[in-house]
Design a protein around this motif. Structure first.
Motif, PDB file in Angstrom:
ATOM      1  N   TYR A  85     -27.089  -8.761  -5.537  1.00  0.00           N
ATOM      2  CA  TYR A  85     -28.220  -9.310  -6.284  1.00  0.00           C
ATOM      3  C   TYR A  85     -27.721 -10.202  -7.402  1.00  0.00           C
ATOM      4  O   TYR A  85     -26.704  -9.932  -8.024  1.00  0.00           O
ATOM      5  CB  TYR A  85     -29.070  -8.177  -6.862  1.00  0.00           C
ATOM      6  N   GLY A  86     -28.458 -11.288  -7.635  1.00  0.00           N
ATOM      7  CA  GLY A  86     -28.097 -12.222  -8.687  1.00  0.00           C
ATOM      8  C   GLY A  86     -29.324 -12.723  -9.405  1.00  0.00           C
ATOM      9  O   GLY A  86     -30.460 -12.522  -8.964  1.00  0.00           O
ATOM     10  N   MET A  87     -29.072 -13.419 -10.508  1.00  0.00           N
ATOM     11  CA  MET A  87     -30.153 -13.971 -11.320  1.00  0.00           C
ATOM     12  C   MET A  87     -29.726 -15.336 -11.798  1.00  0.00           C
ATOM     13  O   MET A  87     -28.634 -15.503 -12.333  1.00  0.00           O
ATOM     14  CB  MET A  87     -30.417 -13.039 -12.508  1.00  0.00           C
ATOM     15  N   SER A  88     -30.579 -16.326 -11.571  1.00  0.00           N
ATOM     16  CA  SER A  88     -30.270 -17.680 -12.006  1.00  0.00           C
ATOM     17  C   SER A  88     -31.563 -18.445 -12.213  1.00  0.00           C
ATOM     18  O   SER A  88     -32.531 -18.251 -11.486  1.00  0.00           O
ATOM     19  CB  SER A  88     -29.417 -18.398 -10.954  1.00  0.00           C
ATOM     20  N   ASP A  89     -31.554 -19.316 -13.202  1.00  0.00           N
ATOM     21  CA  ASP A  89     -32.710 -20.171 -13.455  1.00  0.00           C
ATOM     22  C   ASP A  89     -32.646 -21.456 -12.635  1.00  0.00           C
ATOM     23  O   ASP A  89     -33.619 -22.180 -12.546  1.00  0.00           O
ATOM     24  CB  ASP A  89     -32.777 -20.543 -14.936  1.00  0.00           C
ATOM     25  N   GLU A  90     -31.493 -21.748 -12.065  1.00  0.00           N
ATOM     26  CA  GLU A  90     -31.284 -23.000 -11.346  1.00  0.00           C
ATOM     27  C   GLU A  90     -31.357 -22.789  -9.844  1.00  0.00           C
ATOM     28  O   GLU A  90     -30.805 -21.818  -9.331  1.00  0.00           O
ATOM     29  CB  GLU A  90     -29.900 -23.569 -11.688  1.00  0.00           C
ATOM     30  N   PRO A  91     -32.000 -23.706  -9.108  1.00  0.00           N
ATOM     31  CA  PRO A  91     -31.974 -23.612  -7.635  1.00  0.00           C
ATOM     32  C   PRO A  91     -30.533 -23.740  -7.152  1.00  0.00           C
ATOM     33  O   PRO A  91     -29.769 -24.574  -7.670  1.00  0.00           O
ATOM     34  CB  PRO A  91     -32.804 -24.810  -7.175  1.00  0.00           C
ATOM     35  N   HIS A  92     -30.173 -22.921  -6.187  1.00  0.00           N
ATOM     36  CA  HIS A  92     -28.799 -22.968  -5.684  1.00  0.00           C
ATOM     37  C   HIS A  92     -28.716 -22.322  -4.308  1.00  0.00           C
ATOM     38  O   HIS A  92     -29.626 -21.627  -3.876  1.00  0.00           O
ATOM     39  CB  HIS A  92     -27.843 -22.263  -6.656  1.00  0.00           C
ATOM     40  N   HIS A  93     -27.607 -22.592  -3.644  1.00  0.00           N
ATOM     41  CA  HIS A  93     -27.287 -21.982  -2.361  1.00  0.00           C
ATOM     42  C   HIS A  93     -26.173 -20.973  -2.613  1.00  0.00           C
ATOM     43  O   HIS A  93     -25.681 -20.848  -3.735  1.00  0.00           O
ATOM     44  CB  HIS A  93     -26.838 -23.062  -1.358  1.00  0.00           C
ATOM     45  N   HIS A  94     -25.780 -20.263  -1.563  1.00  0.00           N
ATOM     46  CA  HIS A  94     -24.728 -19.249  -1.703  1.00  0.00           C
ATOM     47  C   HIS A  94     -23.676 -19.402  -0.623  1.00  0.00           C
ATOM     48  O   HIS A  94     -23.986 -19.801   0.497  1.00  0.00           O
ATOM     49  CB  HIS A  94     -25.319 -17.835  -1.580  1.00  0.00           C
ATOM     50  N   VAL A  95     -22.445 -19.052  -0.980  1.00  0.00           N
ATOM     51  CA  VAL A  95     -21.371 -18.863  -0.009  1.00  0.00           C
ATOM     52  C   VAL A  95     -20.934 -17.413  -0.138  1.00  0.00           C
ATOM     53  O   VAL A  95     -20.896 -16.862  -1.240  1.00  0.00           O
ATOM     54  CB  VAL A  95     -20.178 -19.821  -0.235  1.00  0.00           C
ATOM     55  N   ALA A  96     -20.651 -16.786   0.997  1.00  0.00           N
ATOM     56  CA  ALA A  96     -20.239 -15.379   1.000  1.00  0.00           C
ATOM     57  C   ALA A  96     -18.998 -15.226   1.854  1.00  0.00           C
ATOM     58  O   ALA A  96     -18.897 -15.805   2.941  1.00  0.00           O
ATOM     59  CB  ALA A  96     -21.361 -14.496   1.542  1.00  0.00           C
ATOM     60  N   CYS A  97     -18.057 -14.445   1.356  1.00  0.00           N
ATOM     61  CA  CYS A  97     -16.853 -14.148   2.123  1.00  0.00           C
ATOM     62  C   CYS A  97     -17.216 -13.131   3.201  1.00  0.00           C
ATOM     63  O   CYS A  97     -17.759 -12.073   2.906  1.00  0.00           O
ATOM     64  CB  CYS A  97     -15.761 -13.605   1.217  1.00  0.00           C
ATOM     65  N   GLN A  98     -16.906 -13.481   4.433  1.00  0.00           N
ATOM     66  CA  GLN A  98     -17.261 -12.589   5.543  1.00  0.00           C
ATOM     67  C   GLN A  98     -16.354 -11.368   5.626  1.00  0.00           C
ATOM     68  O   GLN A  98     -16.654 -10.438   6.357  1.00  0.00           O
ATOM     69  CB  GLN A  98     -17.272 -13.347   6.866  1.00  0.00           C
ATOM     70  N   ARG A  99     -15.291 -11.344   4.839  1.00  0.00           N
ATOM     71  CA  ARG A  99     -14.395 -10.183   4.845  1.00  0.00           C
ATOM     72  C   ARG A  99     -14.691  -9.236   3.678  1.00  0.00           C
ATOM     73  O   ARG A  99     -14.943  -8.067   3.880  1.00  0.00           O
ATOM     74  CB  ARG A  99     -12.938 -10.636   4.799  1.00  0.00           C
ATOM     75  N   CYS A 100     -14.688  -9.742   2.439  1.00  0.00           N
ATOM     76  CA  CYS A 100     -14.853  -8.854   1.273  1.00  0.00           C
ATOM     77  C   CYS A 100     -16.275  -8.851   0.715  1.00  0.00           C
ATOM     78  O   CYS A 100     -16.611  -7.988  -0.081  1.00  0.00           O
ATOM     79  CB  CYS A 100     -13.866  -9.226   0.172  1.00  0.00           C
ATOM     80  N   GLY A 101     -17.083  -9.833   1.106  1.00  0.00           N
ATOM     81  CA  GLY A 101     -18.466  -9.869   0.658  1.00  0.00           C
ATOM     82  C   GLY A 101     -18.701 -10.593  -0.657  1.00  0.00           C
ATOM     83  O   GLY A 101     -19.837 -10.695  -1.113  1.00  0.00           O
ATOM     84  N   HIS A 102     -17.650 -11.112  -1.288  1.00  0.00           N
ATOM     85  CA  HIS A 102     -17.827 -11.843  -2.549  1.00  0.00           C
ATOM     86  C   HIS A 102     -18.822 -12.981  -2.345  1.00  0.00           C
ATOM     87  O   HIS A 102     -18.785 -13.682  -1.328  1.00  0.00           O
ATOM     88  CB  HIS A 102     -16.491 -12.399  -3.046  1.00  0.00           C
ATOM     89  N   VAL A 103     -19.707 -13.181  -3.314  1.00  0.00           N
ATOM     90  CA  VAL A 103     -20.734 -14.226  -3.248  1.00  0.00           C
ATOM     91  C   VAL A 103     -20.544 -15.181  -4.417  1.00  0.00           C
ATOM     92  O   VAL A 103     -20.268 -14.756  -5.534  1.00  0.00           O
ATOM     93  CB  VAL A 103     -22.150 -13.609  -3.311  1.00  0.00           C
ATOM     94  N   ALA A 104     -20.688 -16.463  -4.137  1.00  0.00           N
ATOM     95  CA  ALA A 104     -20.624 -17.482  -5.187  1.00  0.00           C
ATOM     96  C   ALA A 104     -21.815 -18.428  -5.023  1.00  0.00           C
ATOM     97  O   ALA A 104     -22.321 -18.628  -3.918  1.00  0.00           O
ATOM     98  CB  ALA A 104     -19.315 -18.263  -5.101  1.00  0.00           C
ATOM     99  N   ASP A 105     -22.254 -18.981  -6.144  1.00  0.00           N
ATOM    100  CA  ASP A 105     -23.351 -19.951  -6.141  1.00  0.00           C
ATOM    101  C   ASP A 105     -22.834 -21.348  -5.843  1.00  0.00           C
ATOM    102  O   ASP A 105     -21.723 -21.706  -6.233  1.00  0.00           O
ATOM    103  CB  ASP A 105     -24.031 -19.994  -7.511  1.00  0.00           C
ATOM    104  N   LEU A 106     -23.671 -22.122  -5.175  1.00  0.00           N
ATOM    105  CA  LEU A 106     -23.434 -23.548  -4.965  1.00  0.00           C
ATOM    106  C   LEU A 106     -24.655 -24.292  -5.506  1.00  0.00           C
ATOM    107  O   LEU A 106     -25.772 -24.014  -5.065  1.00  0.00           O
ATOM    108  CB  LEU A 106     -23.305 -23.880  -3.479  1.00  0.00           C
ATOM    109  N   PRO A 107     -24.487 -25.228  -6.429  1.00  0.00           N
ATOM    110  CA  PRO A 107     -25.641 -25.956  -6.942  1.00  0.00           C
ATOM    111  C   PRO A 107     -26.344 -26.728  -5.827  1.00  0.00           C
ATOM    112  O   PRO A 107     -25.705 -27.227  -4.901  1.00  0.00           O
ATOM    113  CB  PRO A 107     -25.061 -26.896  -7.984  1.00  0.00           C
ATOM    114  N   SER A 108     -27.653 -26.811  -5.906  1.00  0.00           N
ATOM    115  CA  SER A 108     -28.442 -27.464  -4.859  1.00  0.00           C
ATOM    116  C   SER A 108     -28.301 -28.981  -4.847  1.00  0.00           C
ATOM    117  O   SER A 108     -28.210 -29.588  -3.781  1.00  0.00           O
ATOM    118  CB  SER A 108     -29.926 -27.118  -5.014  1.00  0.00           C
ATOM    119  N   ASP A 109     -28.327 -29.594  -6.023  1.00  0.00           N
ATOM    120  CA  ASP A 109     -28.365 -31.058  -6.083  1.00  0.00           C
ATOM    121  C   ASP A 109     -27.243 -31.751  -5.315  1.00  0.00           C
ATOM    122  O   ASP A 109     -27.511 -32.640  -4.516  1.00  0.00           O
ATOM    123  CB  ASP A 109     -28.383 -31.541  -7.536  1.00  0.00           C
TER     124      ASP A 109
END
Length: 143
Positions: A85-109
């Motif tokens: 779960y995450g919280m952000s005021d900015e529209p964004h996409h996500h990348v997730a590691c298929q092995r460890c599950g780490h998630v990072a945001d990618l800005p939409s623009d």
């Protein structure tokens, strides 16, 4: 200098605007996710709340996460592994590691052209949250 752990919007007003009761547990979860800057699993949220002296029963945390996600205050990023779960005021996409599950945001623009091209090629478009989820291997798991 503003306190970076405080959401730019008043969290109480945000909860009320979405028709949710302003409980201490919900506020703590919102502040934790905002201040961590990460996408956390329910277990990680429970652990961190306990470390901060404001632990909550895991059922309460799960219910709060469900309620906050249902109205769009939080967003959920499914596995691999547990949902994060995450919280952000900015529209964004996500990348997730298929092995460890780490998630990072990618800005939409910067990805607007790529998202349009993906939709053109596949017919797939961002869901109701406006987010795409891409899987790969993070730097730690890709070695």
């Amino acid at each position: 200098m503003p306190n970076e752990t405080v959401p730019p919007q008043d969290p109480r007003a945000l909860l009320r605007r979405h028709g949710l009761r302003c409980t201490a547990g919900r506020l703590r979860i919102m502040f934790l996710l905002r201040s961590s800057g990460q996408h956390l699993t329910p277990a990680e949220i429970c652990t961190q709340l306990t470390r901060k002296g404001s632990g909550r029963h895991s059922t309460t945390v799960y219910r709060s996460l469900e309620a906050l996600t249902a109205v769009g205050v939080l967003h959920a990023v499914p596995g691999p592994g547990p949902t994060r779960y995450g919280m952000s005021d900015e529209p964004h996409h996500h990348v997730a590691c298929q092995r460890c599950g780490h998630v990072a945001d990618l800005p939409s623009d910067p990805l607007a052209d790529a998202v349009a091209r993906i939709e053109q090629l596949t017919g797939l478009r961002p869901g109701t949250s406006g987010s795409l989820l891409l899987y790969g291997l993070c730097a730690a798991c890709g070695d």
